[in-house]
Structures are given as structure tokens and as C-alpha cells.
Design a protein around this motif. Structure first.
Motif, PDB file in Angstrom:
ATOM      1  N   PRO A 197       0.799  -0.872  -0.170  1.00 12.50           N
ATOM      2  CA  PRO A 197       0.389  -0.252   0.358  1.00 12.50           C
ATOM      3  C   PRO A 197       0.522   1.520  -0.340  1.00 12.50           C
ATOM      4  CG  PRO A 197      -0.158  -1.702   1.996  1.00 12.50           C
ATOM      5  CD  PRO A 197       0.701  -2.351   1.513  1.00 12.50           C
ATOM      6  N   ALA A 198       0.201   2.139  -0.694  1.00 11.97           N
ATOM      7  CA  ALA A 198       1.537   3.575  -0.726  1.00 11.97           C
ATOM      8  C   ALA A 198       0.718   5.026  -0.888  1.00 11.97           C
ATOM      9  CB  ALA A 198       2.213   3.493  -2.175  1.00 11.97           C
ATOM     10  N   GLU A 213      10.039   6.513  -2.322  1.00 10.64           N
ATOM     11  CA  GLU A 213      10.862   7.155  -3.259  1.00 10.64           C
ATOM     12  C   GLU A 213      10.250   7.962  -3.221  1.00 10.64           C
ATOM     13  OE1 GLU A 213      10.167   4.982  -7.851  1.00 10.64           O
ATOM     14  OE2 GLU A 213       8.451   4.378  -6.398  1.00 10.64           O
ATOM     15  N   GLU A 214      11.484   9.194  -3.713  1.00  5.71           N
ATOM     16  CA  GLU A 214      11.547  10.459  -4.743  1.00  5.71           C
ATOM     17  C   GLU A 214      11.009  10.101  -6.043  1.00  5.71           C
ATOM     18  OE1 GLU A 214      13.787  12.848  -3.271  1.00  5.71           O
ATOM     19  OE2 GLU A 214      14.233  11.784  -1.233  1.00  5.71           O
ATOM     20  N   LEU A 215      10.073  11.127  -6.423  1.00  2.00           N
ATOM     21  CA  LEU A 215       9.398  10.747  -7.832  1.00  2.00           C
ATOM     22  C   LEU A 215      10.260  11.816  -8.726  1.00  2.00           C
ATOM     23  CD1 LEU A 215       5.828   9.646  -7.717  1.00  2.00           C
ATOM     24  CD2 LEU A 215       8.092   8.139  -7.884  1.00  2.00           C
ATOM     25  N   PRO A 216      10.068  11.441  -9.741  1.00  3.21           N
ATOM     26  CA  PRO A 216      10.779  12.714 -11.125  1.00  3.21           C
ATOM     27  C   PRO A 216       9.840  14.604 -10.406  1.00  3.21           C
ATOM     28  CG  PRO A 216      10.696  11.236 -12.157  1.00  3.21           C
ATOM     29  CD  PRO A 216      10.012  10.653 -10.565  1.00  3.21           C
ATOM     30  N   ASP A 217      10.987  15.010 -10.521  1.00  2.00           N
ATOM     31  CA  ASP A 217       9.576  16.971 -10.176  1.00  2.00           C
ATOM     32  C   ASP A 217       8.836  16.475  -9.293  1.00  2.00           C
ATOM     33  OD1 ASP A 217       9.954  17.563 -13.111  1.00  2.00           O
ATOM     34  OD2 ASP A 217       8.315  16.034 -13.788  1.00  2.00           O
ATOM     35  N   GLY A 218       9.535  16.125  -8.102  1.00  2.00           N
ATOM     36  CA  GLY A 218       9.595  16.497  -6.429  1.00  2.00           C
ATOM     37  C   GLY A 218       8.582  15.631  -5.456  1.00  2.00           C
ATOM     38  N   PRO A 219       7.333  14.096  -6.247  1.00  6.00           N
ATOM     39  CA  PRO A 219       6.559  14.185  -5.295  1.00  6.00           C
ATOM     40  C   PRO A 219       7.005  12.911  -4.746  1.00  6.00           C
ATOM     41  CG  PRO A 219       4.904  14.122  -7.515  1.00  6.00           C
ATOM     42  CD  PRO A 219       6.801  14.509  -8.030  1.00  6.00           C
ATOM     43  N   TRP A 220       6.361  11.958  -3.752  1.00 12.78           N
ATOM     44  CA  TRP A 220       7.505  10.755  -2.844  1.00 12.78           C
ATOM     45  C   TRP A 220       6.152  10.118  -3.287  1.00 12.78           C
ATOM     46  CZ3 TRP A 220       8.828  13.329   2.250  1.00 12.78           C
ATOM     47  CH2 TRP A 220       9.514  13.726   2.729  1.00 12.78           C
ATOM     48  N   ARG A 221       6.091   8.399  -3.340  1.00 12.40           N
ATOM     49  CA  ARG A 221       5.328   6.853  -3.034  1.00 12.40           C
ATOM     50  C   ARG A 221       5.656   6.934  -1.633  1.00 12.40           C
ATOM     51  NH1 ARG A 221       6.111   4.508  -7.905  1.00 12.40           N
ATOM     52  NH2 ARG A 221       4.364   6.058  -8.422  1.00 12.40           N
ATOM     53  N   VAL A 222       4.754   6.899  -0.868  1.00  5.63           N
ATOM     54  CA  VAL A 222       5.391   6.508   0.252  1.00  5.63           C
ATOM     55  C   VAL A 222       4.630   5.259   0.727  1.00  5.63           C
ATOM     56  CG1 VAL A 222       4.943   6.987   2.835  1.00  5.63           C
ATOM     57  CG2 VAL A 222       5.116   8.845   0.887  1.00  5.63           C
ATOM     58  N   PHE A 223       5.748   4.063   1.065  1.00  5.55           N
ATOM     59  CA  PHE A 223       5.029   3.030   0.478  1.00  5.55           C
ATOM     60  C   PHE A 223       4.565   2.237   2.418  1.00  5.55           C
ATOM     61  CE2 PHE A 223       7.119   3.170  -3.501  1.00  5.55           C
ATOM     62  CZ  PHE A 223       6.126   2.185  -3.852  1.00  5.55           C
ATOM     63  N   PHE A 224       3.961   1.385   2.572  1.00 10.05           N
ATOM     64  CA  PHE A 224       3.603   0.944   4.328  1.00 10.05           C
ATOM     65  C   PHE A 224       3.283  -0.806   3.708  1.00 10.05           C
ATOM     66  CE2 PHE A 224       2.102   4.885   3.610  1.00 10.05           C
ATOM     67  CZ  PHE A 224       2.682   5.337   5.068  1.00 10.05           C
ATOM     68  N   LYS A 225       3.572  -1.106   4.792  1.00  8.10           N
ATOM     69  CA  LYS A 225       3.425  -2.631   5.394  1.00  8.10           C
ATOM     70  C   LYS A 225       2.068  -3.529   5.110  1.00  8.10           C
ATOM     71  CE  LYS A 225       2.982  -3.966   9.965  1.00  8.10           C
ATOM     72  NZ  LYS A 225       4.095  -4.379  11.197  1.00  8.10           N
ATOM     73  N   ASP A 226       0.834  -2.288   5.338  1.00  7.22           N
ATOM     74  CA  ASP A 226      -0.299  -2.580   4.985  1.00  7.22           C
ATOM     75  C   ASP A 226      -1.175  -1.456   4.993  1.00  7.22           C
ATOM     76  OD1 ASP A 226      -1.140  -1.847   8.078  1.00  7.22           O
ATOM     77  OD2 ASP A 226      -0.653  -4.011   8.401  1.00  7.22           O
ATOM     78  N   ASP A 227      -2.629  -1.246   4.400  1.00 12.17           N
ATOM     79  CA  ASP A 227      -3.354  -0.936   4.392  1.00 12.17           C
ATOM     80  C   ASP A 227      -4.307   0.030   5.969  1.00 12.17           C
ATOM     81  OD1 ASP A 227      -4.401  -1.333   2.198  1.00 12.17           O
ATOM     82  OD2 ASP A 227      -5.256  -2.613   2.277  1.00 12.17           O
ATOM     83  N   ARG A 228      -3.823  -0.826   7.040  1.00 17.62           N
ATOM     84  CA  ARG A 228      -4.035  -0.322   7.974  1.00 17.62           C
ATOM     85  C   ARG A 228      -3.194   1.164   8.487  1.00 17.62           C
ATOM     86  NH1 ARG A 228      -2.080  -1.119  13.477  1.00 17.62           N
ATOM     87  NH2 ARG A 228      -0.929  -3.609  12.191  1.00 17.62           N
ATOM     88  N   ARG A 245      -1.335   2.672   6.466  1.00 12.32           N
ATOM     89  CA  ARG A 245      -1.643   3.728   5.308  1.00 12.32           C
ATOM     90  C   ARG A 245      -2.549   3.837   6.101  1.00 12.32           C
ATOM     91  NH1 ARG A 245      -3.130   1.994  -0.970  1.00 12.32           N
ATOM     92  NH2 ARG A 245      -4.660   1.387   0.838  1.00 12.32           N
ATOM     93  N   ALA A 246      -3.693   3.452   6.220  1.00 11.30           N
ATOM     94  CA  ALA A 246      -5.094   4.989   6.788  1.00 11.30           C
ATOM     95  C   ALA A 246      -4.656   6.055   7.984  1.00 11.30           C
ATOM     96  CB  ALA A 246      -5.864   3.441   7.284  1.00 11.30           C
ATOM     97  N   ALA A 247      -3.873   4.809   8.385  1.00 12.91           N
ATOM     98  CA  ALA A 247      -3.090   5.986   9.616  1.00 12.91           C
ATOM     99  C   ALA A 247      -2.563   6.668   9.335  1.00 12.91           C
ATOM    100  CB  ALA A 247      -2.487   5.393  11.125  1.00 12.91           C
ATOM    101  N   ALA A 248      -1.767   6.506   8.554  1.00 18.20           N
ATOM    102  CA  ALA A 248      -1.119   7.651   7.719  1.00 18.20           C
ATOM    103  C   ALA A 248      -1.950   9.253   7.492  1.00 18.20           C
ATOM    104  CB  ALA A 248       0.159   7.116   7.020  1.00 18.20           C
TER     105      ALA A 248
END
Length: 67
Positions: A5-6, A41-56, A58-61
Motif C-alpha cells: 500500500p502506498a 521513493e522520490e519521484l521526478p519533479d518532486g512527489p514522494w511515493r510512500v510505502f507501508f506494510k499494510d492498509d491499516r 497507510r490509513a493511519a498515515a
């Protein structure tokens, strides 16, 4: 194949801050600390893709980042 999940976080080019010596990315990184982030993961042009170990986690974040 395992999937993770990201969130993709986009940062505005200019944000008014109480502390001009701190970037919005620094504040987001500090906020994410302790939320069981697996990778950023820092993507081109500035966004970040942030990965989590599970959906729970990610939902907390999402809840914390929206506050």
C-alpha cells in the motif's frame, strides 16, 4: 507478486511556513516518522511515493497527514 500500500504525496512549490528554515518535505518526513513507513521513493519533479506494510498503516498515515 507482493504489493505494498502506498500514498503519493505532492508538494506545493511555495508554502508559507512559521519556520522558513524548514521545508514542507522536512515537516512531512517528521510527521511520517513512527508511522511504520517501509520506504519513500522520490519521484521526478518532486512527489514522494510512500510505502507501508499494510492498509491499516497507510490509513493511519492518511488520518495523521489530514490533521
Amino acid at each position: 507478486m507482493r504489493t505494498w500500500p502506498a500514498l503519493v504525496l505532492h508538494f506545493p512549490a511555495s508554502v508559507a511556513r512559521a519556520r522558513p528554515d524548514t521545508s514542507i518535505q522536512d515537516l512531512v518526513a517528521a510527521t511520517l516518522d513512527g508511522l511504520d513507513v517501509s520506504a519513500i521513493e522520490e519521484l521526478p519533479d518532486g512527489p514522494w511515493r510512500v510505502f507501508f506494510k499494510d492498509d491499516r498503516h497507510r490509513a493511519a498515515a492518511v488520518r495523521v497527514l489530514r490533521a
